[in-house]
Design an enzyme around this catalytic site. Structure first.
Site, PDB file in Angstrom:
ATOM      1  N   GLU A 163      -7.373 100.420  68.048  1.00 36.66           N
ATOM      2  CA  GLU A 163      -6.815 101.293  67.011  1.00 36.66           C
ATOM      3  C   GLU A 163      -7.016 100.764  65.600  1.00 36.66           C
ATOM      4  O   GLU A 163      -6.119 100.164  65.026  1.00 36.66           O
ATOM      5  CB  GLU A 163      -5.327 101.567  67.265  1.00 36.66           C
ATOM      6  CG  GLU A 163      -4.457 100.363  67.529  1.00 36.66           C
ATOM      7  CD  GLU A 163      -2.993 100.769  67.745  1.00 36.66           C
ATOM      8  OE1 GLU A 163      -2.483 101.627  67.004  1.00 36.66           O
ATOM      9  OE2 GLU A 163      -2.363 100.225  68.665  1.00 36.66           O
TER      10      GLU A 163
ATOM     11  N   ASP B 133       0.561 109.705  66.460  1.00 34.12           N
ATOM     12  CA  ASP B 133       0.289 108.675  67.462  1.00 34.12           C
ATOM     13  C   ASP B 133       1.185 108.962  68.653  1.00 34.12           C
ATOM     14  O   ASP B 133       2.408 109.034  68.519  1.00 34.12           O
ATOM     15  CB  ASP B 133       0.582 107.298  66.851  1.00 34.12           C
ATOM     16  CG  ASP B 133       0.098 106.158  67.733  1.00 34.12           C
ATOM     17  OD1 ASP B 133      -0.003 106.330  68.963  1.00 34.12           O
ATOM     18  OD2 ASP B 133      -0.165 105.070  67.181  1.00 34.12           O
TER      19      ASP B 133
ATOM     20  N   HIS C 202       2.725  96.792  74.500  1.00 31.37           N
ATOM     21  CA  HIS C 202       2.055  95.632  73.906  1.00 31.37           C
ATOM     22  C   HIS C 202       2.165  94.484  74.900  1.00 31.37           C
ATOM     23  O   HIS C 202       3.157  93.773  74.934  1.00 31.37           O
ATOM     24  CB  HIS C 202       2.658  95.284  72.543  1.00 31.37           C
ATOM     25  CG  HIS C 202       2.302  96.309  71.503  1.00 31.37           C
ATOM     26  ND1 HIS C 202       1.328  96.103  70.555  1.00 31.37           N
ATOM     27  CD2 HIS C 202       2.754  97.566  71.296  1.00 31.37           C
ATOM     28  CE1 HIS C 202       1.210  97.188  69.804  1.00 31.37           C
ATOM     29  NE2 HIS C 202       2.062  98.090  70.232  1.00 31.37           N
TER      30      HIS C 202
ATOM     31  N   HIS D 106      -4.288  96.336  71.354  1.00 26.46           N
ATOM     32  CA  HIS D 106      -3.456  95.543  72.258  1.00 26.46           C
ATOM     33  C   HIS D 106      -3.795  95.832  73.708  1.00 26.46           C
ATOM     34  O   HIS D 106      -4.269  96.919  74.041  1.00 26.46           O
ATOM     35  CB  HIS D 106      -1.974  95.861  72.004  1.00 26.46           C
ATOM     36  CG  HIS D 106      -1.680  97.336  71.919  1.00 26.46           C
ATOM     37  ND1 HIS D 106      -1.238  98.067  72.983  1.00 26.46           N
ATOM     38  CD2 HIS D 106      -1.813  98.225  70.897  1.00 26.46           C
ATOM     39  CE1 HIS D 106      -1.096  99.336  72.615  1.00 26.46           C
ATOM     40  NE2 HIS D 106      -1.446  99.474  71.353  1.00 26.46           N
TER      41      HIS D 106
ATOM     42  N   ASP E 295      -2.451 105.519  75.223  1.00 24.47           N
ATOM     43  CA  ASP E 295      -1.952 105.421  73.847  1.00 24.47           C
ATOM     44  C   ASP E 295      -3.090 105.932  72.956  1.00 24.47           C
ATOM     45  O   ASP E 295      -4.200 105.408  73.019  1.00 24.47           O
ATOM     46  CB  ASP E 295      -1.637 103.936  73.587  1.00 24.47           C
ATOM     47  CG  ASP E 295      -1.034 103.652  72.230  1.00 24.47           C
ATOM     48  OD1 ASP E 295      -0.826 104.593  71.450  1.00 24.47           O
ATOM     49  OD2 ASP E 295      -0.780 102.457  71.952  1.00 24.47           O
TER      50      ASP E 295
ATOM     51  N   GLU F 230      -7.114 106.129  67.430  1.00 26.29           N
ATOM     52  CA  GLU F 230      -6.863 105.218  68.555  1.00 26.29           C
ATOM     53  C   GLU F 230      -7.282 105.842  69.873  1.00 26.29           C
ATOM     54  O   GLU F 230      -7.058 107.034  70.114  1.00 26.29           O
ATOM     55  CB  GLU F 230      -5.359 104.887  68.614  1.00 26.29           C
ATOM     56  CG  GLU F 230      -4.970 104.006  69.797  1.00 26.29           C
ATOM     57  CD  GLU F 230      -3.501 103.584  69.781  1.00 26.29           C
ATOM     58  OE1 GLU F 230      -2.679 104.317  69.200  1.00 26.29           O
ATOM     59  OE2 GLU F 230      -3.185 102.537  70.359  1.00 26.29           O
TER      60      GLU F 230
HETATM   61 MN    MN Z   1      -0.601 104.319  69.377  1.00 21.13          MN
HETATM   62 MN    MN Z   2      -1.385 101.350  70.263  1.00 18.98          MN
END
Ligand code: MN
Ligand code: MN
Length: 304
Positions: A190, A85, A164, A156, A96, A287
């Site tokens: 995600e 990630d 976030h 998010h 992200d 994600e």
């Molecule tokens: Mn992530």
């Molecule tokens: Mn994330």
């Protein structure tokens, strides 16, 4: 959202996508997770971005939040399932993205189910769509393949220098959630799928930290002040790792760790514990980051 912001989000997304695909290719059993994370973070910088958080390499039952520490000897195990990630920011605008790599054919169906859940979720997003619709499609898809979503991990909203940003996009059907996707906002979607209990618990291990806030603080020793100022300048409130602070005390790791402990106990920084599946289930995650605009939704972390 002006044109420059959109451009930065798209640029960050392109870099993140290229680095994710690179990481997926080079990850192999027997490789040190430290080498993998460093190659990922180096590549982000080479391509003109900055890491938005330390590269997470979470193995098997670990769902998230492991990054290698200084001198980490941990290797990618044989027959493992590895989640990579990573985050990239360009001028604070974040992408992200995450991929799961399986070195065990037994878990391919789990990966396929989570991939399908993410694809289906991305297809239904547009301004005005309820977050609960995403949760429903993720949960239904995973269950149709015999898996569960991890209920206490969610997508998010994103904001400048904030990963976030306050809104959560559930990975299960939550009837009482009425929030909707708004135009001119970035979100990360995600899904996490598992053959375990469907929720994660915190382990005792912390490898990622962040500042609580960037404001003034009093009562720090010289070392604490020096470390605090460096963290604030380099990362603002974005997550960081001790690996990125080795120069602060001339590579004196013991002094660095001791000072970080002090900042932790003074509640100036906090830690993100490694999250582990509660029933010791296997975990897969995929994600993407999306940019919801008035007339279109751009998946910034997909290469065209
Ligand atoms: Mn992530
Ligand atoms: Mn994330």
């Amino acid at each position: 959202m002006d044109e420059e912001e959109v451009k930065s989000y798209i640029r960050a997304g392109e870099i993140a996508a290229r680095v994710r695909d690179f990481a997926e290719k080079i990850a192999k059993p027997g490789m040190k997770i430290l080498d993998l994370a460093e190659l990922v973070e180096k590549k982000i910088v080479e391509l003109g971005g900055k890491p938005a958080f330390p590269c997470n390499i979470s193995i098997n039952q670990e769902a998230a939040h492991r990054t290698p520490i200084i001198g980490d000897e941990l290797i990618v195990p044989e027959n493992s399932v590895v989640k990579i990630d990573l985050g990239v920011h360009v001028d604070g605008y974040i992408a992200d993205t995450a991929v799961t790599v399986s070195f065990n054919p037994r878990y391919e169906p789990l990966l396929d189910a989570v991939r399908e859940a993410l694809d289906k979720a991305l297809k239904i997003v547009s301004p005005g769509v309820k977050f609960s619709e995403v949760g429903k499609i993720v949960e239904d898809t995973l269950r149709s393949h015999g898996y569960k979503p991890i209920k206490n991990l969610s997508g998010h909203s994103l904001d400048r220098f904030i990963i976030h940003a306050g809104e959560s996009i559930p990975n299960y059907y939550e009837r009482i959630s009425f929030s909707r996707f708004k135009p001119n906002r970035a979100y990360a979607i995600e899904p996490f799928g598992t053959d375990g209990k469907g929720f994660v618990v915190e382990s005792d291990t912390i490898t990622i930290h962040a500042l609580w806030k960037t404001g003034k603080v009093k009562g720090l020793t010289l070392d604490e002040r020096k470390l605090f100022n460096t963290i604030r300048q380099r990362f603002k409130t974005l997550p960081f790792t001790e690996r990125w602070l080795q120069d602060v005390f001339e590579r004196d790791v013991e002094r660095l760790r001791k000072t970080m402990e002090k900042l932790l106990s003074k509640k100036i920084i906090f830690g993100y514990p490694i999250l582990v599946e509660a029933g010791n289930g296997m975990v897969a995650q995929f994600e993407h980051t999306i940019l919801v605009l008035d007339k279109e939704v751009i998946v910034t972390t997909k290469l065209k």
